[in-house]
Motif scaffolding. Structure first.
Motif, PDB file in Angstrom:
ATOM      1  N   ILE A  36       0.872  -1.187   0.000  1.00  0.00           N
ATOM      2  CA  ILE A  36       0.000   0.000   0.000  1.00  0.00           C
ATOM      3  C   ILE A  36       0.906   1.233   0.000  1.00  0.00           C
ATOM      4  O   ILE A  36       1.687   1.446   0.937  1.00  0.00           O
ATOM      5  CB  ILE A  36      -0.965  -0.003   1.210  1.00  0.00           C
ATOM      6  N   ASP A  37       0.799   2.000  -1.078  1.00  0.00           N
ATOM      7  CA  ASP A  37       1.723   3.113  -1.319  1.00  0.00           C
ATOM      8  C   ASP A  37       1.840   4.094  -0.153  1.00  0.00           C
ATOM      9  O   ASP A  37       2.926   4.573   0.146  1.00  0.00           O
ATOM     10  CB  ASP A  37       1.255   3.933  -2.539  1.00  0.00           C
ATOM     11  N   THR A  38       0.707   4.388   0.480  1.00  0.00           N
ATOM     12  CA  THR A  38       0.712   5.420   1.520  1.00  0.00           C
ATOM     13  C   THR A  38       1.058   4.867   2.908  1.00  0.00           C
ATOM     14  O   THR A  38       1.145   5.628   3.861  1.00  0.00           O
ATOM     15  CB  THR A  38      -0.661   6.118   1.592  1.00  0.00           C
ATOM     16  N   TYR A  39       1.227   3.543   3.032  1.00  0.00           N
ATOM     17  CA  TYR A  39       1.602   2.952   4.322  1.00  0.00           C
ATOM     18  C   TYR A  39       3.138   2.888   4.389  1.00  0.00           C
ATOM     19  O   TYR A  39       3.752   1.912   3.965  1.00  0.00           O
ATOM     20  CB  TYR A  39       1.024   1.544   4.481  1.00  0.00           C
ATOM     21  N   ASP A  40       3.746   3.936   4.930  1.00  0.00           N
ATOM     22  CA  ASP A  40       5.216   4.007   4.914  1.00  0.00           C
ATOM     23  C   ASP A  40       5.860   3.311   6.107  1.00  0.00           C
ATOM     24  O   ASP A  40       7.014   2.901   6.035  1.00  0.00           O
ATOM     25  CB  ASP A  40       5.646   5.477   4.854  1.00  0.00           C
ATOM     26  N   ASP A  90      -3.117  15.333  10.192  1.00  0.00           N
ATOM     27  CA  ASP A  90      -1.885  16.121  10.110  1.00  0.00           C
ATOM     28  C   ASP A  90      -1.186  16.041  11.473  1.00  0.00           C
ATOM     29  O   ASP A  90      -1.680  16.613  12.451  1.00  0.00           O
ATOM     30  CB  ASP A  90      -2.244  17.573   9.774  1.00  0.00           C
ATOM     31  N   VAL A  91      -0.075  15.332  11.527  1.00  0.00           N
ATOM     32  CA  VAL A  91       0.582  15.118  12.827  1.00  0.00           C
ATOM     33  C   VAL A  91       1.047  16.436  13.461  1.00  0.00           C
ATOM     34  O   VAL A  91       1.145  16.535  14.684  1.00  0.00           O
ATOM     35  CB  VAL A  91       1.760  14.121  12.721  1.00  0.00           C
ATOM     36  N   LYS A  92       1.292  17.463  12.625  1.00  0.00           N
ATOM     37  CA  LYS A  92       1.758  18.759  13.165  1.00  0.00           C
ATOM     38  C   LYS A  92       0.705  19.419  14.051  1.00  0.00           C
ATOM     39  O   LYS A  92       1.025  20.262  14.884  1.00  0.00           O
ATOM     40  CB  LYS A  92       2.089  19.710  12.007  1.00  0.00           C
ATOM     41  N   ALA A  93      -0.565  19.049  13.847  1.00  0.00           N
ATOM     42  CA  ALA A  93      -1.654  19.665  14.609  1.00  0.00           C
ATOM     43  C   ALA A  93      -1.864  18.978  15.967  1.00  0.00           C
ATOM     44  O   ALA A  93      -2.725  19.388  16.740  1.00  0.00           O
ATOM     45  CB  ALA A  93      -2.942  19.612  13.792  1.00  0.00           C
ATOM     46  N   GLN A  94      -1.084  17.923  16.257  1.00  0.00           N
ATOM     47  CA  GLN A  94      -1.257  17.166  17.505  1.00  0.00           C
ATOM     48  C   GLN A  94      -0.255  17.619  18.567  1.00  0.00           C
ATOM     49  O   GLN A  94       0.942  17.680  18.296  1.00  0.00           O
ATOM     50  CB  GLN A  94      -1.044  15.669  17.250  1.00  0.00           C
ATOM     51  N   CYS A 100       8.352   9.892  15.080  1.00  0.00           N
ATOM     52  CA  CYS A 100       9.286   8.795  14.815  1.00  0.00           C
ATOM     53  C   CYS A 100      10.199   9.151  13.650  1.00  0.00           C
ATOM     54  O   CYS A 100      11.311   8.654  13.559  1.00  0.00           O
ATOM     55  CB  CYS A 100       8.545   7.510  14.512  1.00  0.00           C
ATOM     56  N   SER A 101       9.725   9.992  12.760  1.00  0.00           N
ATOM     57  CA  SER A 101      10.508  10.370  11.579  1.00  0.00           C
ATOM     58  C   SER A 101      10.025  11.744  11.118  1.00  0.00           C
ATOM     59  O   SER A 101       8.823  12.032  11.196  1.00  0.00           O
ATOM     60  CB  SER A 101      10.293   9.343  10.475  1.00  0.00           C
ATOM     61  N   ILE A 102      10.950  12.537  10.616  1.00  0.00           N
ATOM     62  CA  ILE A 102      10.558  13.875  10.152  1.00  0.00           C
ATOM     63  C   ILE A 102       9.698  13.800   8.891  1.00  0.00           C
ATOM     64  O   ILE A 102       9.048  14.765   8.527  1.00  0.00           O
ATOM     65  CB  ILE A 102      11.797  14.772   9.869  1.00  0.00           C
ATOM     66  N   HIS A 103       9.680  12.645   8.249  1.00  0.00           N
ATOM     67  CA  HIS A 103       8.927  12.518   6.993  1.00  0.00           C
ATOM     68  C   HIS A 103       7.437  12.252   7.215  1.00  0.00           C
ATOM     69  O   HIS A 103       6.631  12.443   6.300  1.00  0.00           O
ATOM     70  CB  HIS A 103       9.503  11.379   6.150  1.00  0.00           C
ATOM     71  N   VAL A 104       7.086  11.818   8.420  1.00  0.00           N
ATOM     72  CA  VAL A 104       5.692  11.393   8.662  1.00  0.00           C
ATOM     73  C   VAL A 104       4.757  12.603   8.704  1.00  0.00           C
ATOM     74  O   VAL A 104       5.026  13.601   9.380  1.00  0.00           O
ATOM     75  CB  VAL A 104       5.586  10.599   9.983  1.00  0.00           C
ATOM     76  N   LYS A 105       3.638  12.478   7.972  1.00  0.00           N
ATOM     77  CA  LYS A 105       2.669  13.585   7.936  1.00  0.00           C
ATOM     78  C   LYS A 105       1.303  13.195   8.501  1.00  0.00           C
ATOM     79  O   LYS A 105       0.568  14.048   8.969  1.00  0.00           O
ATOM     80  CB  LYS A 105       2.515  14.076   6.500  1.00  0.00           C
ATOM     81  N   SER A 106       0.943  11.914   8.405  1.00  0.00           N
ATOM     82  CA  SER A 106      -0.339  11.487   8.984  1.00  0.00           C
ATOM     83  C   SER A 106      -0.188  10.079   9.567  1.00  0.00           C
ATOM     84  O   SER A 106       0.788   9.386   9.284  1.00  0.00           O
ATOM     85  CB  SER A 106      -1.476  11.563   7.958  1.00  0.00           C
ATOM     86  N   GLU A 107      -1.167   9.711  10.384  1.00  0.00           N
ATOM     87  CA  GLU A 107      -1.022   8.463  11.138  1.00  0.00           C
ATOM     88  C   GLU A 107      -2.403   7.904  11.467  1.00  0.00           C
ATOM     89  O   GLU A 107      -3.366   8.656  11.633  1.00  0.00           O
ATOM     90  CB  GLU A 107      -0.252   8.759  12.441  1.00  0.00           C
ATOM     91  N   VAL A 108      -2.483   6.578  11.562  1.00  0.00           N
ATOM     92  CA  VAL A 108      -3.707   5.952  12.074  1.00  0.00           C
ATOM     93  C   VAL A 108      -3.305   4.870  13.066  1.00  0.00           C
ATOM     94  O   VAL A 108      -2.342   4.136  12.830  1.00  0.00           O
ATOM     95  CB  VAL A 108      -4.596   5.393  10.932  1.00  0.00           C
ATOM     96  N   VAL A 109      -4.035   4.815  14.174  1.00  0.00           N
ATOM     97  CA  VAL A 109      -3.809   3.771  15.180  1.00  0.00           C
ATOM     98  C   VAL A 109      -5.164   3.119  15.485  1.00  0.00           C
ATOM     99  O   VAL A 109      -6.133   3.805  15.803  1.00  0.00           O
ATOM    100  CB  VAL A 109      -3.182   4.342  16.471  1.00  0.00           C
ATOM    101  N   ASP A 125       2.068   4.843   9.830  1.00  0.00           N
ATOM    102  CA  ASP A 125       2.492   6.213   9.532  1.00  0.00           C
ATOM    103  C   ASP A 125       2.534   6.394   8.022  1.00  0.00           C
ATOM    104  O   ASP A 125       2.912   5.473   7.287  1.00  0.00           O
ATOM    105  CB  ASP A 125       3.923   6.457  10.041  1.00  0.00           C
ATOM    106  N   SER A 126       2.185   7.603   7.594  1.00  0.00           N
ATOM    107  CA  SER A 126       2.277   7.910   6.162  1.00  0.00           C
ATOM    108  C   SER A 126       3.059   9.197   5.944  1.00  0.00           C
ATOM    109  O   SER A 126       2.926  10.155   6.713  1.00  0.00           O
ATOM    110  CB  SER A 126       0.877   8.066   5.562  1.00  0.00           C
ATOM    111  N   ASN A 127       3.821   9.216   4.868  1.00  0.00           N
ATOM    112  CA  ASN A 127       4.540  10.435   4.487  1.00  0.00           C
ATOM    113  C   ASN A 127       3.646  11.349   3.648  1.00  0.00           C
ATOM    114  O   ASN A 127       4.088  12.401   3.193  1.00  0.00           O
ATOM    115  CB  ASN A 127       5.803  10.077   3.696  1.00  0.00           C
ATOM    116  N   THR A 128       2.396  10.933   3.467  1.00  0.00           N
ATOM    117  CA  THR A 128       1.389  11.721   2.749  1.00  0.00           C
ATOM    118  C   THR A 128       0.435  12.319   3.768  1.00  0.00           C
ATOM    119  O   THR A 128       0.026  11.620   4.707  1.00  0.00           O
ATOM    120  CB  THR A 128       0.586  10.810   1.792  1.00  0.00           C
ATOM    121  N   ILE A 129       0.083  13.579   3.583  1.00  0.00           N
ATOM    122  CA  ILE A 129      -0.857  14.202   4.516  1.00  0.00           C
ATOM    123  C   ILE A 129      -2.263  13.620   4.293  1.00  0.00           C
ATOM    124  O   ILE A 129      -2.612  13.298   3.148  1.00  0.00           O
ATOM    125  CB  ILE A 129      -0.813  15.749   4.391  1.00  0.00           C
ATOM    126  N   ASP A 130      -3.010  13.470   5.396  1.00  0.00           N
ATOM    127  CA  ASP A 130      -4.404  13.011   5.333  1.00  0.00           C
ATOM    128  C   ASP A 130      -4.548  11.732   4.492  1.00  0.00           C
ATOM    129  O   ASP A 130      -5.399  11.651   3.607  1.00  0.00           O
ATOM    130  CB  ASP A 130      -5.276  14.140   4.744  1.00  0.00           C
TER     131      ASP A 130
END
Ligand code: SME
Length: 151
Positions: A36-40, A90-94, A100-109, A125-130
């Motif tokens: 899955i492309d967005t699952y980094d 958007d992880v920056k809003a949390q 874990c990495s500067i590249h991560v932009k969004s996440e699901v748990v 974690d995804s390097n793609t936002i939303d």
């Protein structure tokens, strides 16, 4: 590859007679991260309820220093106590977030339940936002149910 195409592959990993549960969970992390492309980054954190910590059991993607996370800390730690899915557009809003990495932009748990008890979680974690929507939540709930059956 689409998530529905991956389901039979996950079922076949779960059914492998010679793998231990942790090896099956590792194979699922590898499959999801590769296909899955967005699952980094894909990992399973499992709960130690006595010590109130999550321990990283397996992962695919960049190595992380966060192999143990206290309940309540970060997105993962919050899910350990809320028992609810947590989608971060958007992880920056949390505020309560562990990077874990500067590249991560969004996440699901998504919490993993065994006999109604929250025993761990899958973290993506995804390097793609939303990057995550309702279909990811439903798919990952299904993945966790498969894993719960072998634990
Ligand atoms: N970002 C997570 C920590 C785990 S890493 O993503 C691998 C959190 O805030 O809990």
């Amino acid at each position: 590859m689409s998530k529905s195409q991956l389901k039979p592959q996950i079922e076949s990993i779960i059914a492998k007679p010679l793998l231990e549960p942790k090896q099956k969970m590792q194979a699922i992390c590898d499959l999801l991260q590769e296909q899955i492309d967005t699952y980094d980054w894909v990992g399973f954190y499992m709960a130690n309820h006595d010590e109130r910590v999550l321990n990283l059991w397996c992962q695919a993607g960049e190595q992380t220093d966060h192999v143990q996370i206290p309940f309540g800390k970060g997105i993962c730690g919050q899910v350990a106590v809320s028992n609810e899915n947590f989608v971060v557009e958007d992880v920056k809003a949390q505020d309560n977030y562990i990077a874990c990495s500067i590249h991560v932009k969004s996440e699901v748990v998504i919490p993993l339940f065994k006999d109604g008890k929250n025993i761990g979680q899958i973290d993506i974690d995804s390097n793609t936002i939303d990057a995550f929507d309702k279909s990811d939540e439903e798919f990952l709930e299904w993945v966790n149910a498969q894993v719960a059956a072998i634990l």
